[in-house]
Design a protein around this motif. Structure first.
Motif, PDB file in Angstrom:
ATOM      1  N   SER A 222     -66.320  26.123 -99.581  1.00 23.32           N
ATOM      2  CA  SER A 222     -65.319  25.220-100.139  1.00 23.32           C
ATOM      3  C   SER A 222     -65.093  25.507-101.621  1.00 23.32           C
ATOM      4  O   SER A 222     -63.950  25.478-102.107  1.00 23.32           O
ATOM      5  CB  SER A 222     -65.778  23.771 -99.930  1.00 23.32           C
TER       6      SER A 222
ATOM      7  N   PHE B 238     -65.595  18.349-101.968  1.00 19.92           N
ATOM      8  CA  PHE B 238     -66.179  18.505-100.636  1.00 19.92           C
ATOM      9  C   PHE B 238     -67.516  19.234-100.753  1.00 19.92           C
ATOM     10  O   PHE B 238     -68.509  18.864-100.118  1.00 19.92           O
ATOM     11  CB  PHE B 238     -65.238  19.266 -99.709  1.00 19.92           C
TER      12      PHE B 238
ATOM     13  N   PHE C 136     -61.325  20.510-102.540  1.00 21.03           N
ATOM     14  CA  PHE C 136     -62.325  21.476-102.105  1.00 21.03           C
ATOM     15  C   PHE C 136     -63.542  21.491-103.032  1.00 21.03           C
ATOM     16  O   PHE C 136     -64.662  21.738-102.587  1.00 21.03           O
ATOM     17  CB  PHE C 136     -61.705  22.868-101.993  1.00 21.03           C
TER      18      PHE C 136
ATOM     19  N   PRO D  18     -62.274  14.091 -99.800  1.00 19.64           N
ATOM     20  CA  PRO D  18     -63.256  15.041 -99.270  1.00 19.64           C
ATOM     21  C   PRO D  18     -64.574  14.387 -98.869  1.00 19.64           C
ATOM     22  O   PRO D  18     -65.247  14.869 -97.954  1.00 19.64           O
ATOM     23  CB  PRO D  18     -63.453  16.036-100.425  1.00 19.64           C
TER      24      PRO D  18
END
Length: 503
Positions: free
Chosen positions: A484, A320, A317, A454
């Motif tokens: 994110s 990303f 995350f 990601p």
């Protein structure tokens, strides 16, 4: 048994200095490749698919380089041969990239450039894990972050500096790259090679026998807890897993084809199917009792420690959000704050240059944050410090929606810089203490898969979301990135450590 000794400040400085050069190349790539693609004719929804070279390269290269570097010992050492040869190829790629005559040649050069950067960069993480004991690793990774910040400040600002200080042309005829970008890449290639050479020449490495002795000494410590490893799969297990991934991949590809969805989504289905095929190959090798490199890497992937598994979610995350930032900031700022998507216009190029300055600003704040992070860790914990920094980064990305004056966009860069410095240091400090020393390289390489995944997802879905859900307004990709980072900030609090490296 003697434990791994503390290194002096200047020894740590020398072993991390090469990252200054690596980040020169990385920052030039992140800040200018979308601009190069758009200049050569790419539309806004094609940019993510063109960036696919970078994550695919990292996905393939980093575990392989980690595996090979774990098993390498030459006159140059274990990791340093990879630093050197990767830096030479990266420099050549930086020289050629801005001279690409067409869009697809530029995309191919990005593939070569990213492969070479990965060959150079991956062993640097393991280098810190090899050479520093648990108490000094946060400092080592923070110093890498410091050099990353300093290198990126200069590299990101180079087109603007050349234009405003040296009157180098910032615009060019349609389809041609401005001289300010070209000369920036030339300078970046030279700095990268010289910085990596400094680390190669001024650093030393422990031999495999020495590392084995230090690992025995660490295991003998009263507070030592061995990493909790997951069991690797049998040949039959991999065969069944392979079927599952191939089936899901085929379903995904079928849906994309029949519903005429964006071509970026083929990446997602193809990636799932390819991973299934890799597990079938592993299963076949295991039935033949052929425990080659492929089997070893796949086994290592599935048997990684629990701490690493949780950190992998955090990394997913975190990165990303970063790829949302790198891919879409130029398009978002030029369209939203400068009102132009015409790559030949003065407004677009002024906005693109300002993005370079913003990237330099957040890297400058990252360099400052890298100095403060070890202090923050000592006052609280690695997990709380990382969570706080990620939240600051999230609000930085949200700030692009809230701030209308482009000259004030430096303010969100404070939070982005804090998150960037933290992402580059604290997850690796948490990880290094949970890994067996003889597999430091391969696990650092596998860990970087969760940086690559990601980006593959970003390349697969962000273009579709921006194009169809957000009416081609790239600014919303940055908002998605902020969300994110919030998720990563919450999940890192679940990561447990077996020893406080800051003690």
């Amino acid at each position: 048994m003697q434990q791994k000794p503390n290194l002096s400040f200047w020894q740590i400085w020398n072993m991390c200095f090469g990252f200054l050069g690596i980040q020169f190349g990385f920052a030039l790539q992140n800040g200018n490749v979308s601009r190069i693609f758009q200049t050569l004719g790419a539309s806004i929804d094609e940019i993510p698919i063109l960036w696919i070279a970078a994550p695919l390269t990292g996905l393939l290269v980093q575990p392989l380089i980690g595996h090979f570097s774990d098993k390498t010992w030459t006159k140059l050492g274990r990791r340093r041969p990879f630093f050197l040869y990767g830096a030479i190829v990266t420099t050549l790629a930086l020289f050629f990239m801005p001279n690409s005559p067409g869009l697809w040649i530029a995309a191919g050069m990005l593939w070569i450039l990213d492969a070479a950067i990965n060959v150079t960069m991956e062993p640097f993480r393991a280098f810190v894990g090899d050479n520093l004991n648990a108490r000094q690793r946060p400092m080592g990774f923070s110093m890498q972050s410091f050099f990353i910040g300093v290198g990126a400040v200069v590299a990101s600002a180079l087109p603007w500096i050349l234009t405003n200080w040296f009157n180098v042309a910032n615009t060019a005829p349609e389809g041609q790259i401005p001289d300010s970008v070209k000369y920036s890449f030339y300078a970046g290639g030279a700095v990268l090679l010289l910085a990596v050479l400094w680390t190669v020449i001024r650093s030393r490495e422990y031999s495999p026998a020495q590392l084995a002795e230090y690992e025995k000494a660490e295991m003998a410590e009263p507070d030592h807890q061995a990493p909790v490893m997951q069991p690797a799969g049998s040949g039959k297990t991999y065969f069944h897993r392979g079927w599952a991934f191939v089936l899901v991949g085929i379903i995904c590809l079928t849906v994309v084809y029949n519903w005429d969805m964006d071509k970026q989504l083929y990446i997602l289905g193809g990636g799932l199917a390819a991973f299934g095929l890799l597990q079938w190959l592993t299963s076949w090798y295991k039935t033949k009792e052929n425990y080659n490199m492929v089997v070893q890497i796949v086994d290592d992937l599935y048997s990684m420690p629990i701490t690493m598994r949780r950190l992998a979610v955090v990394q997913f995350f975190s990165w990303f959000a970063l790829f949302s930032l790198w891919i879409y900031t130029t398009a978002a700022v030029t369209a939203t704050h400068y009102g132009s998507s015409d790559t030949t216009s003065a407004a677009y190029n002024e906005g693109a240059d300002w993005v370079g300055i913003l990237f330099a600003i957040y890297n400058g704040f990252a360099a400052i944050a890298a100095i403060l992070i070890p202090v923050m860790v000592r006052k609280s914990s690695i997990q709380l410090t990382h969570s706080f920094n990620l939240v600051c980064g999230a609000f930085g990305l949200f700030g692009f929606m809230w701030i209308e004056d482009p000259l004030m966009l430096w303010i969100p860069m404070i939070g982005v810089g804090m998150a960037w410095a933290s992402i580059l240091s604290l997850p690796y400090a948490l990880l290094a203490d949970s890994l067996p020393a003889h597999k430091m390289g391969v696990y650092m390489g596998i860990f970087n898969i969760f940086i690559v995944l990601p980006q593959l997802l970003a390349a697969s879905i962000l273009g579709s979301l921006v194009n169809h859900v957000f009416d081609k307004q790239a600014i919303y990709a940055l908002v998605i990135g902020g969300v994110s980072w919030i998720i990563a900030a919450l999940y890192v609090l679940r990561v447990k450590t077996r020893r406080l490296a800051s003690k």
